[in-house]
Scaffold this motif. Structure first.
Motif, short mmCIF file in Angstrom:
data_model
loop_
_atom_site.label_atom_id
_atom_site.label_comp_id
_atom_site.label_asym_id
_atom_site.label_seq_id
_atom_site.Cartn_x
_atom_site.Cartn_y
_atom_site.Cartn_z
N PRO A 9 39.56 -13.86 38.32
CA PRO A 9 39.67 -12.89 37.22
C PRO A 9 39.77 -13.52 35.84
CG PRO A 9 41.13 -12.28 39.04
CD PRO A 9 40.64 -13.67 39.31
N ILE A 10 39.96 -14.85 35.77
CA ILE A 10 39.94 -15.55 34.48
C ILE A 10 38.62 -16.30 34.33
CG2 ILE A 10 41.09 -17.25 33.02
CD1 ILE A 10 43.60 -16.84 34.68
N ARG A 11 38.21 -16.96 35.39
CA ARG A 11 37.07 -17.87 35.31
C ARG A 11 35.74 -17.13 35.13
NH1 ARG A 11 37.54 -21.30 40.59
NH2 ARG A 11 35.58 -22.15 39.77
N TYR A 12 35.64 -15.93 35.68
CA TYR A 12 34.38 -15.19 35.62
C TYR A 12 34.57 -13.94 34.77
CZ TYR A 12 33.05 -18.42 39.25
OH TYR A 12 32.80 -19.56 39.95
N ILE A 46 46.69 -29.73 16.57
CA ILE A 46 46.02 -29.77 17.86
C ILE A 46 44.52 -29.67 17.66
CG2 ILE A 46 45.73 -28.58 20.07
CD1 ILE A 46 48.63 -27.69 19.87
N PHE A 47 43.79 -30.59 18.27
CA PHE A 47 42.33 -30.58 18.21
C PHE A 47 41.78 -30.25 19.59
CE2 PHE A 47 43.80 -33.26 14.79
CZ PHE A 47 43.00 -32.90 13.71
N ILE A 48 40.93 -29.23 19.67
CA ILE A 48 40.36 -28.81 20.96
C ILE A 48 38.87 -29.10 20.97
CG2 ILE A 48 39.99 -26.91 22.55
CD1 ILE A 48 42.43 -25.57 21.54
N ASP A 49 38.46 -29.91 21.93
CA ASP A 49 37.06 -30.32 22.07
C ASP A 49 36.19 -29.12 22.42
OD1 ASP A 49 34.68 -31.60 22.62
OD2 ASP A 49 35.61 -33.25 23.73
N ASN A 50 35.19 -28.84 21.61
CA ASN A 50 34.25 -27.75 21.86
C ASN A 50 32.84 -28.26 22.16
OD1 ASN A 50 35.03 -24.58 20.47
ND2 ASN A 50 36.51 -26.19 20.83
N SER A 51 32.73 -29.53 22.52
CA SER A 51 31.42 -30.12 22.76
C SER A 51 30.79 -29.54 24.02
CB SER A 51 31.52 -31.64 22.88
OG SER A 51 32.32 -32.00 23.98
N GLY A 52 29.51 -29.79 24.20
CA GLY A 52 28.76 -29.22 25.31
C GLY A 52 29.24 -29.67 26.67
N SER A 53 29.91 -30.83 26.75
CA SER A 53 30.37 -31.34 28.04
C SER A 53 31.67 -30.70 28.51
CB SER A 53 30.56 -32.86 27.96
OG SER A 53 31.53 -33.21 26.98
N ASN A 104 34.23 -24.04 29.96
CA ASN A 104 35.06 -22.94 29.49
C ASN A 104 36.39 -22.90 30.24
OD1 ASN A 104 33.17 -22.10 27.65
ND2 ASN A 104 32.29 -20.54 28.96
N ASN A 105 36.35 -23.31 31.51
CA ASN A 105 37.60 -23.33 32.30
C ASN A 105 38.64 -24.25 31.68
OD1 ASN A 105 36.53 -21.59 34.22
ND2 ASN A 105 35.67 -23.25 35.42
N TYR A 106 38.18 -25.43 31.23
CA TYR A 106 39.12 -26.37 30.63
C TYR A 106 39.64 -25.85 29.29
CZ TYR A 106 41.18 -30.57 28.69
OH TYR A 106 42.06 -31.46 28.13
#
Length: 412
Positions: free
Chosen positions: A103-106, A282-289, A292-294
């Motif tokens: 219910p979170i991942r999808y 706080i820096f959150i990586d938004n790169s293509g690698s 969304n789960n992480y």
């Protein structure tokens, strides 16, 4: 009245009286599961049950703000539930979706993701209905090689290759196989994924604490491992943040509210107080690698940090650069939002350039990333950094040791 007799009565009664009997049947089945040490009983006893004629299946998990509901459609119930075994299969199926965080991942899943989610959890469900999606049926009828007991994410990738063929899509659509529940209600409704994750994590922690080792010993190994993965995911943020804060060279300022230690008898002399930490950045990586789960998991961890330290926390998305225009201050642990702002490459140098240019050296810096960046960076002497990597990540790419590195398990 036993549950089978109750289900028989539901099928014979008028539609006006069905809702009350269905609610009673669900409650009795869950209590029966609870009394026999069944996982679904311990888990679903904590969910509110709501009648909903808009779902396209007997049951569905549905978000209402940050509350997860067990919804049911009486019309579908009458058509599909003919025995207590049918009811048990549906409730076990829902509980497995929760345990694997579907219910979170999808969020609003497509057909492939929905089938993948169902075949992954149906491997742990007793009394499956004949029309349920299973690995065995897909393998036999469509000649797809699907390994057993894998995560739904792996099944998504395998099914995508197969269903890319239009003939295969038509064959599956025309088959008698059906999804056991309506997944479209996994879609988030005005609530952050961090809040949703916290809800399910707390639900599972409560379930694990009540089940006991004896009942857990009856569960498949993969289910126990998944429960432990979620239950033990707490990071001791207090330890890491206190360590980071202790490295900051606090200055001192004069204050008339504090006695002068050297001359305490002279009331007119001000004392000194230490200046406070400005903020946690706080820096959150938004790169293509980055999956969304992480990113969802990173948000949930930031919620934990804010609950421990409700001070000034600023979040900056980054990839090849810092997206300062998308930065925001955390004001509530329940209102931390997740918006992927880019899918570019990864530059850790951009973080240290930003800290240097903006004179942010008197802050504690946390970086959520997969570790896949450049090997060499100029950190301008700034080392008060905590790198938070996925458990499945390789080592941090940077050759020079800068700060500390910890890992968290992904929510796949």
């Amino acid at each position: 009245m036993n549950i089978n007799n109750l289900i028989s009565a539901i099928n014979k009664t008028s539609s006006d009286n069905q809702d009350l009997l269905i609610r009673k049947a669900i409650s009795q089945n869950i209590i029966y599961g609870l009394s026999h040490g069944e996982l679904y009983g311990y888990l679903l006893i904590n969910l509110d049950r709501v009648c909903d004629y808009n779902i396209n299946s007997t049951f569905a998990l549905k978000w209402e703000k940050d509350n997860l509901l067990l919804t049911y459609n009486p019309k579908q119930f009458v058509n599909n539930i003919k025995s207590n075994n049918d009811l048990t299969a549906n409730l076990e199926h829902l509980s497995m979706h929760i345990i694997w965080l579907h219910p979170i991942r999808y969020n609003n899943p497509n057909k492939v993701e929905s089938i993948a989610a169902d075949i992954s959890v149906n491997q742990y469900v007793k009394f499956l209905p004949k029309n349920a999606f299973t690995i065995e049926k897909l393998s036999y009828f469509y000649n797809i090689k699907l390994p057993k007991f894998k995560d739904s994410n792996e099944y998504v990738n395998l099914l995508k290759q197969f269903i890319s063929n239009s003939k295969a899509r038509k064959n599956i659509s025309n088959s008698d196989m059906q999804l056991m529940d309506d997944h479209k209600h996994f879609k988030k409704m005005n609530v952050s994924d961090g809040a949703k994750y916290s809800k399910i994590r707390n639900l599972i922690k409560h379930t694990v604490s009540k089940m006991g080792n004896k009942n857990r010993g009856k569960l498949p190994n993969a289910v126990n491992e998944q429960l432990d993965k979620i239950n033990n995911k707490q990071i001791n943020w207090r330890k890491y943040i206190q360590k980071g804060v202790s490295k900051i060279p606090f200055g001192e300022s004069m204050s008339i509210k504090r006695f002068n230690r050297r001359q305490s008898y002279r009331m007119e002399l001000p004392g000194k107080i230490s200046s406070n930490l400005k903020s946690i950045i706080i820096f959150i990586d938004n790169s293509g690698s980055i999956s969304n789960n992480y990113l969802n998991l990173a948000i949930s961890q930031i919620s934990d940090i804010f609950r421990l330290y409700p001070i000034d926390i600023i979040i900056y998305p980054f990839d090849a650069k810092i997206h300062e225009q998308n930065a925001y201050r955390v004001k509530s642990s329940q209102k931390i939002r997740y918006d992927r702002v880019s899918n570019g490459g990864t530059s850790y140098q951009s973080i240290f350039d930003f800290i240097h240019i903006k004179h942010l050296e008197n802050n504690f810096c946390i970086i959520f990333t997969d570790g896949l960046g450049e090997k060499n960076v100029n950190n301008y002497g700034f080392n008060n950094v905590l790198w938070v990597l996925e458990d499945s990540s390789n080592n941090l790419s940077i050759n020079k040791r800068i700060g500390n590195v910890i890992r968290i398990t992904n929510i796949n």
